[in-house]
Design a protein around this motif. Structure first.
Motif, PDB file in Angstrom:
ATOM      1  N   GLU A 150       0.856  -1.191   0.000  1.00  0.00           N
ATOM      2  CA  GLU A 150       0.000   0.000   0.000  1.00  0.00           C
ATOM      3  C   GLU A 150       0.893   1.242   0.000  1.00  0.00           C
ATOM      4  N   MET A 151       0.381   2.335  -0.523  1.00  0.00           N
ATOM      5  CA  MET A 151       1.153   3.569  -0.644  1.00  0.00           C
ATOM      6  C   MET A 151       1.682   4.040   0.711  1.00  0.00           C
ATOM      7  N   ALA A 152       0.925   3.826   1.760  1.00  0.00           N
ATOM      8  CA  ALA A 152       1.370   4.260   3.085  1.00  0.00           C
ATOM      9  C   ALA A 152       2.677   3.568   3.476  1.00  0.00           C
TER      10      ALA A 152
ATOM     11  N   VAL B  43       4.997   2.355   1.344  1.00  0.00           N
ATOM     12  CA  VAL B  43       6.043   2.909   0.479  1.00  0.00           C
ATOM     13  C   VAL B  43       6.445   4.292   0.979  1.00  0.00           C
ATOM     14  N   GLU B  44       5.467   5.122   1.306  1.00  0.00           N
ATOM     15  CA  GLU B  44       5.742   6.475   1.795  1.00  0.00           C
ATOM     16  C   GLU B  44       6.501   6.452   3.118  1.00  0.00           C
ATOM     17  N   ALA B  45       6.187   5.507   3.998  1.00  0.00           N
ATOM     18  CA  ALA B  45       6.887   5.411   5.279  1.00  0.00           C
ATOM     19  C   ALA B  45       8.373   5.124   5.057  1.00  0.00           C
TER      20      ALA B  45
ATOM     21  N   GLN C 215      10.116   5.774   2.232  1.00  0.00           N
ATOM     22  CA  GLN C 215      10.709   6.942   1.583  1.00  0.00           C
ATOM     23  C   GLN C 215      10.916   8.089   2.566  1.00  0.00           C
ATOM     24  N   ARG C 216       9.901   8.404   3.356  1.00  0.00           N
ATOM     25  CA  ARG C 216      10.020   9.490   4.344  1.00  0.00           C
ATOM     26  C   ARG C 216      11.100   9.185   5.363  1.00  0.00           C
TER      27      ARG C 216
ATOM     28  N   HIS D  65      14.548   9.596   3.602  1.00  0.00           N
ATOM     29  CA  HIS D  65      14.798  11.020   3.327  1.00  0.00           C
ATOM     30  C   HIS D  65      15.119  11.774   4.614  1.00  0.00           C
TER      31      HIS D  65
END
Length: 140
Positions: free
Chosen positions: A13-15, A17-19, A21-22, A25
């Motif tokens: 889920e996008m959440a 992937v975003e976790a 990446q964030r 970063h």
């Protein structure tokens, strides 16, 4: 801390992937300072406005990273690629960049980079089989 479960996920889920990446970063900026990331897009269009080639990248940490560069077959060998590259390098210098890097494959004209003043910085032979992945760098 509770025990972690390790699993594979072919369709995360996008959440999730975003976790990832964030998190990366955030860590990178904690260690290296703010990215000040800005996109670099340089296009070559014909008279009708159709894209015949282009360059996509980023500037960050005083570096230009060229991620994608492509030219239509009819534009290759005519200096268009060098003009795109020169425009990207000029833009990067205006943003305070002092260096640049990219990677390519041995079947994607590595001589182009050498002719434009770039130097080989690394190589993975056999990627893909029978070829190599090559990293280039340049002082701006």
């Amino acid at each position: 801390m509770s025990e972690l479960t390790i699993s594979e996920d072919d369709y995360p889920e996008m959440a999730a992937v975003e976790a990832i990446q964030r998190g990366l970063h955030s860590y990178n900026q904690e260690m290296g300072g703010p990215y000040d990331r800005e996109p670099v897009t340089v296009l070559a269009r014909d008279e009708a406005g159709a894209v015949q080639g282009g360059l996509l990248g980023l500037t960050y940490w005083n570096w230009l990273f060229i991620d994608w560069m492509w030219l239509h077959r009819d534009q290759r060998g005519k200096g268009t690629g060098s003009r795109l590259l020169e425009r990207a390098e000029t833009l990067a210098r205006a943003r305070g960049c002092t260096d640049a890097y990219t990677d390519t494959f041995s079947f994607q004209a590595p001589q182009f980079w050498l002719r434009n003043g770039w130097a080989e910085a690394g190589r993975l032979d056999g990627m893909p089989p029978g070829h190599a992945r090559i990293w280039f760098k340049k002082k701006l």
